[in-house]
Design an enzyme around this catalytic site. Structure first.
Site, PDB file in Angstrom:
ATOM      1  N   ASN A   1      -9.077   5.838   2.167  1.00 54.73           N
ATOM      2  CA  ASN A   1      -7.889   5.738   1.317  1.00 54.73           C
ATOM      3  C   ASN A   1      -8.139   6.661   0.138  1.00 54.73           C
ATOM      4  OD1 ASN A   1      -5.709   5.194  -0.267  1.00 54.73           O
ATOM      5  ND2 ASN A   1      -5.918   2.962  -0.219  1.00 54.73           N
TER       6      ASN A   1
ATOM      7  N   PRO B   1      -9.068   7.501  -6.320  1.00 53.77           N
ATOM      8  CA  PRO B   1      -8.820   7.177  -7.715  1.00 53.77           C
ATOM      9  C   PRO B   1      -7.936   5.950  -7.932  1.00 53.77           C
ATOM     10  CG  PRO B   1      -7.634   9.166  -7.049  1.00 53.77           C
ATOM     11  CD  PRO B   1      -8.589   8.835  -5.946  1.00 53.77           C
ATOM     12  N   ASN B   2      -8.343   5.190  -8.923  1.00 54.69           N
ATOM     13  CA  ASN B   2      -7.637   4.006  -9.435  1.00 54.69           C
ATOM     14  C   ASN B   2      -7.742   2.785  -8.523  1.00 54.69           C
ATOM     15  OD1 ASN B   2      -6.595   5.272 -11.849  1.00 54.69           O
ATOM     16  ND2 ASN B   2      -5.284   6.457 -10.486  1.00 54.69           N
TER      17      ASN B   2
ATOM     18  N   ARG C   1       8.218   5.222  -0.269  1.00 55.28           N
ATOM     19  CA  ARG C   1       8.151   5.304  -1.729  1.00 55.28           C
ATOM     20  C   ARG C   1       8.678   6.667  -2.210  1.00 55.28           C
ATOM     21  NH1 ARG C   1       2.419   3.411  -3.593  1.00 55.28           N
ATOM     22  NH2 ARG C   1       3.548   3.328  -5.590  1.00 55.28           N
TER      23      ARG C   1
ATOM     24  N   GLU D   1      -7.045   7.649   8.150  1.00 56.98           N
ATOM     25  CA  GLU D   1      -6.363   7.549   6.852  1.00 56.98           C
ATOM     26  C   GLU D   1      -5.755   6.152   6.727  1.00 56.98           C
ATOM     27  OE1 GLU D   1      -2.705   9.798   6.635  1.00 56.98           O
ATOM     28  OE2 GLU D   1      -2.791   9.908   4.442  1.00 56.98           O
TER      29      GLU D   1
ATOM     30  N   HIS E   1      -3.595   3.381   3.964  1.00 56.11           N
ATOM     31  CA  HIS E   1      -2.918   3.096   2.701  1.00 56.11           C
ATOM     32  C   HIS E   1      -2.498   1.639   2.686  1.00 56.11           C
ATOM     33  CE1 HIS E   1      -2.853   7.267   1.588  1.00 56.11           C
ATOM     34  NE2 HIS E   1      -2.439   7.555   2.807  1.00 56.11           N
TER      35      HIS E   1
ATOM     36  N   TYR F   1       0.617  -3.309  -4.175  1.00 59.22           N
ATOM     37  CA  TYR F   1      -0.708  -3.174  -3.574  1.00 59.22           C
ATOM     38  C   TYR F   1      -1.352  -4.504  -3.177  1.00 59.22           C
ATOM     39  CZ  TYR F   1      -0.202   1.547  -5.415  1.00 59.22           C
ATOM     40  OH  TYR F   1       0.260   2.811  -5.682  1.00 59.22           O
TER      41      TYR F   1
ATOM     42  N   ARG G   1      -3.184  -5.007 -11.206  1.00 53.69           N
ATOM     43  CA  ARG G   1      -1.831  -4.578 -11.600  1.00 53.69           C
ATOM     44  C   ARG G   1      -1.023  -4.214 -10.354  1.00 53.69           C
ATOM     45  NH1 ARG G   1      -2.888   0.168 -14.839  1.00 53.69           N
ATOM     46  NH2 ARG G   1      -5.080  -0.352 -14.857  1.00 53.69           N
TER      47      ARG G   1
ATOM     48  N   ALA H   1      -4.163   8.854  -4.706  1.00 52.02           N
ATOM     49  CA  ALA H   1      -3.227   9.947  -5.017  1.00 52.02           C
ATOM     50  C   ALA H   1      -3.742  11.310  -4.537  1.00 52.02           C
ATOM     51  CB  ALA H   1      -2.950   9.982  -6.514  1.00 52.02           C
TER      52      ALA H   1
HETATM   53  O1  CA2 Z   1      -0.926   2.705  -0.829  1.00 53.54           O
HETATM   54  C1  CA2 Z   1      -2.019   3.229  -1.016  1.00 53.54           C
HETATM   55  O2  CA2 Z   1      -3.073   2.769  -0.585  1.00 53.54           O
HETATM   56  C2  CA2 Z   1      -2.109   4.496  -1.889  1.00 53.54           C
HETATM   57  O3  CA2 Z   1      -3.147   5.313  -1.373  1.00 53.54           O
HETATM   58  C3  CA2 Z   1      -2.455   4.031  -3.281  1.00 53.54           C
HETATM   59  C4  CA2 Z   1      -2.472   5.170  -4.289  1.00 53.54           C
HETATM   60  C5  CA2 Z   1      -1.179   5.990  -4.224  1.00 53.54           C
HETATM   61  O4  CA2 Z   1      -1.279   7.098  -5.094  1.00 53.54           O
HETATM   62  C6  CA2 Z   1      -0.903   6.460  -2.823  1.00 53.54           C
HETATM   63  O5  CA2 Z   1       0.347   7.155  -2.828  1.00 53.54           O
HETATM   64  C7  CA2 Z   1      -0.818   5.295  -1.854  1.00 53.54           C
HETATM   65  C8  CA2 Z   1      -2.605   4.635  -5.724  1.00 53.54           C
HETATM   66  C9  CA2 Z   1      -3.772   3.731  -5.940  1.00 53.54           C
HETATM   67  C10 CA2 Z   1      -3.638   3.139  -7.299  1.00 53.54           C
HETATM   68  O6  CA2 Z   1      -4.181   1.868  -7.285  1.00 53.54           O
HETATM   69  C11 CA2 Z   1      -3.775   0.996  -8.248  1.00 53.54           C
HETATM   70  C12 CA2 Z   1      -4.325  -0.252  -8.196  1.00 53.54           C
HETATM   71  C13 CA2 Z   1      -3.965  -1.195  -9.108  1.00 53.54           C
HETATM   72  C14 CA2 Z   1      -3.068  -0.898 -10.108  1.00 53.54           C
HETATM   73  C15 CA2 Z   1      -2.524   0.353 -10.171  1.00 53.54           C
HETATM   74  C16 CA2 Z   1      -2.888   1.312  -9.233  1.00 53.54           C
END
Ligand code: CA2
Length: 153
Positions: free
Chosen positions: A85, A20-21, A118, A109, A111, A33, A28, A88
């Site tokens: 990946n 997700p996301n 974090r 896995e 990230h 990221y 953003r 969340a």
């Molecule tokens: O660091 C990573 O790759 C995560 O899997 C990213 C997830 C986070 O919940 C994990 O704890 C670590 C969040 C992905 C959200 O992606 C976004 C991308 C652009 C703007 C906001 C969020």
């Protein structure tokens, strides 16, 4: 010569599954990221996969069940590995944990950020409990390092 079918030979196919996301990547929070979009990462992976003689199937979904279905599909397709990946869902999904456990396909896995550096709620990973290994904290490079590992399976 035996006429008994043997186990399928693993193909050079690597699934790259994103949760997700991650479709918003590059738009953003670049300080966390990075600036690469998911398409940029797919391009980098495809370039390296070509050199390694591998094929990439990169997907993203905001829905937990899609990731479960794709893990099952990776095994059905005799994929060499899954780079995952789970976003969340990493920290919440027993269903994804169980799906990883239920397939023989090795799951790596990945990230972009380093969840352990974090918030506390990111410190536990259901994915990590079931995966072959974890690569985190290197931005887009985390995916490329996972591909290097998959090439050696
Ligand atoms: O660091 C990573 O790759 C995560 O899997 C990213 C997830 C986070 O919940 C994990 O704890 C670590 C969040 C992905 C959200 O992606 C976004 C991308 C652009 C703007 C906001 C969020």
């Amino acid at each position: 010569m035996s006429l008994i079918p043997t186990n399928p030979v693993p193909k050079n196919l690597v699934y790259v599954l994103n949760g997700p996301n991650l479709n918003l990547l590059g738009t953003r929070e670049p300080e966390i990221y990075g600036h690469d979009t998911l398409d940029d990462i797919a391009g980098q992976l495809e370039d390296r996969a070509r050199e390694l003689g591998l094929e990439i199937d990169m997907r993203q979904s905001n829905h937990e069940g899609h990731l479960v279905d794709w893990l099952h599909e990776a095994q059905a397709q005799a994929a060499r590995a899954v780079i995952l990946n789970a976003g969340a869902f990493t920290h919440t999904s027993i269903a994804i944990h169980d799906a990883i456990k239920s397939v023989r396909t090795p799951v790596i896995e990945v990230h972009l950020s380093s969840p352990h550096a974090r918030e506390e709620f990111r410190h536990h990973s259901y994915v990590g409990r079931a995966a072959r290994g974890t690569i985190a904290g290197f931005g887009a490079l985390s995916y490329l390092l996972a591909l290097e590992a998959a090439a050696r399976f």
